[in-house]
Enzyme design. Structure first.
Site, short mmCIF file in Angstrom:
data_model
loop_
_atom_site.label_atom_id
_atom_site.label_comp_id
_atom_site.label_asym_id
_atom_site.label_seq_id
_atom_site.Cartn_x
_atom_site.Cartn_y
_atom_site.Cartn_z
N SER B 50 0.61 -1.22 -0.03
CA SER B 50 0.06 0.03 0.05
C SER B 50 0.98 1.30 0.18
CB SER B 50 -0.75 0.16 1.02
OG SER B 50 -1.97 -1.12 1.28
N SER B 89 -4.50 2.18 3.64
CA SER B 89 -4.53 0.91 4.38
C SER B 89 -5.73 0.00 4.22
CB SER B 89 -4.29 0.93 5.90
OG SER B 89 -4.70 -0.39 6.58
N GLY B 90 -5.60 -0.99 3.18
CA GLY B 90 -6.66 -1.83 2.99
C GLY B 90 -7.35 -2.33 3.98
N GLY B 92 -7.33 -1.02 6.81
CA GLY B 92 -7.75 -0.16 7.87
C GLY B 92 -7.16 -0.31 9.34
N THR B 94 -3.69 -0.85 10.11
CA THR B 94 -2.13 -1.09 10.10
C THR B 94 -1.68 -0.19 11.08
OG1 THR B 94 -2.29 -1.29 7.50
CG2 THR B 94 0.04 -0.83 8.59
N GLU B 166 -4.57 -3.33 -3.44
CA GLU B 166 -3.49 -2.45 -4.13
C GLU B 166 -3.52 -2.09 -5.70
OE1 GLU B 166 -1.25 -4.96 -0.33
OE2 GLU B 166 -0.88 -5.51 -2.53
#
Lengths: 199, 199, 199, 199
Positions: B50, B89-90, B92, B94, B166
């Site tokens: 990301s 952030s995929g 959410g 991280t 991504e």
């Protein structure tokens, strides 16, 4: 811990003598070039550990208010005629640094080399050179001296590869930052205001 | 090469549907926030892949003339009240991205989350959210759905971990760049003028 | 948002056709070279946005268990005879990438170029080439075609500079990762086990 | 150049006294932890200039044959129980470093803090602390001392922000590398063999 202590002593003595042996005229000219670049862009390049020392310097130039970029990072813009490139390489023969310096020269940027070997390819390509003492990866300080000294029984330096140059360079650049602070009339508070707040 | 072909097909179909399922109002608001930030600083943060997509976007914002910085790089200055932080952030969740977002909020910066999970910690901390479809590391699109779909015999997605997010995010952001170009009246020539010349 | 939508459509169509126009033999050979490199080191190099796509691929090769390094990062070790260098450059003329490729060749490493221009300097230096369609910074796909097409009234591509190549390359490499997963018998769980836990 | 000379003198004196004031037991324990980690993974983390010093150390650990990674770089794998995290922060309160250290602790990794403030949040989270003297961004050495000393007429330190810590830390870590070389029976030739050949 005897190796630790001997190494620390050697590094500190090396830094001290590298500062004493600086060519003050070279440093004065560097300061002038930096101050003249206040309205221009400054690019910094270095590979490996020289690159980390280079980045530490770039960060302080940012703190001081310069438009400074480390080559290879995301937001590095176009270099233009009149910009400055500061290339740091102990041996003066790091290929990626040479490639960047040659490209900068073609654009019409001023190239400053910080190196132990003013006669190196980097030194020859540069418009201005700062010679920083350092046994670099090329030897002590050159391969031939290294052998010669061993023959006469001198002790091999303790610190491996480019470590001497990198430590000398770090202290040199951090001292330069203090000189620039005063020439620019900046206080520590000014630097802090520009320092990263998210980290 | 059958896995290659199946994966490419799945990724392309995923990108297509992620663009179709965008909430246009969310995107319009993001464009407004970016255009309003023309005189401010924009910080971008993301970890791992990301983070690479985030950097590719940061580079284009630089090409467009924004004052943009990728968090953690050398010359990143102080974030101030009114600046923008774009956090990608995929999942959410991280941690490093959350830490940066929380710090940015405390400073008074506006936080924009680009994530697959608007309900995530990052989504909750953000002032504005762009939801980008993506099976992220958390599952398909959530762990429970993943199991549920497997039970009814649906095929497991081919692409591992966060890859779907991504790729979707990369195409989303590159399309956004074209919209920004036109809103700002920038031509490709303008972007090129700001593009790195030493590389 | 019309530019956004048109750009997304163009990017997606571009990815689709870039996958269809791949030379399967080139890809098969790349897969063989990667599988043969299981016990060797793989180095990846790319500048700017190509570099971010390159890093996203490097991260997945790490997930798959390869000994992979992105050139210029801290812990990159010595490249040796028999190692692999994957050089990504849309134009095939990025100087830093050429310098790295030449150095790799001298060491006896195998150089793989991923580029839109197999005839470029990078293509000529490489032992193996993967041609990925892309209007790169050099034009559409070449400067002369670009002008020619404009004369006959074709629409100028929307996406600026290297964006087409970078998106095509990202999807190509992520599809390749899925093929490698299956050839190596790796599951998503295997990849996850190697994925960064501190981020 | 008077500021340059005064600053260099101050930095060198600072390094010297920081080495003398080291707690040898702390250093011995660090060496043991590093030698015990020969078969494990070592992760290094630091932000800004501390991060550059951290990377310079990580590079030398790689030269020495350790499996070492700098957090945030592309190919950083999963940290696991028993691995080592070395966190470098002068103030001991850098948020991203704290977040990483907390995550490492949860995984069961051993956290080593290198800081000027053993009482800091980082110090409290760590399994082992190395105290490196340094006026850090928090003051001289603490804000209250700074004021107190100014009142009694002591001279303000010349070097701004964390510079003292960073220089002290660089020399400390480079001396440690020499001790590790000898404990591991490594010669400079061994280090060179692992040193980047493409740069």
């Amino acid at each position: 811990m005897k190796w630790f202590e001997a190494a620390a002593e050697e590094i500190i003595a090396g830094i001290k003598s590298s500062i004493e042996e600086l060519n003050i005229k070279e440093v004065e000219r560097l300061i002038d070039l930096l101050l003249e670049a206040k309205e221009k862009k400054i690019f910094i390049v270095g590979m490996g550990r020289s690159g980390f020392v280079a980045r530490a310097f770039a960060l302080r130039l940012m703190n001081l208010g310069f438009s400074v970029y480390f080559l290879g990072e995301t937001i590095t813009p176009a270099a233009e005629k009149g910009d400055l490139l500061i290339a740091i390489s102990g041996t003066g023969s790091t290929k990626m640094v040479l490639t960047a310096s040659t490209a900068a020269k073609e654009i019409g940027a001023t190239v400053i080399a910080i190196t132990s070997f003013p006669e190196s390819q980097l030194g020859q390509a540069a418009d201005h050179i700062i010679t920083i003492k350092g046994r670099t990866k090329m030897g002590w300080p050159r391969e031939e001296d290294y052998l010669a000294r061993q023959i006469v029984g001198e002790r091999e330096p303790l610190t491996p590869l480019g470590s001497v140059f990198e430590n000398n360079c770090m202290v040199f650049l951090d001292s330069l930052v203090v000189e620039l602070m005063h020439r620019l009339g900046r206080t520590e508070e000014d630097l802090k205001r520009r320092h990263a707040t998210i980290e």
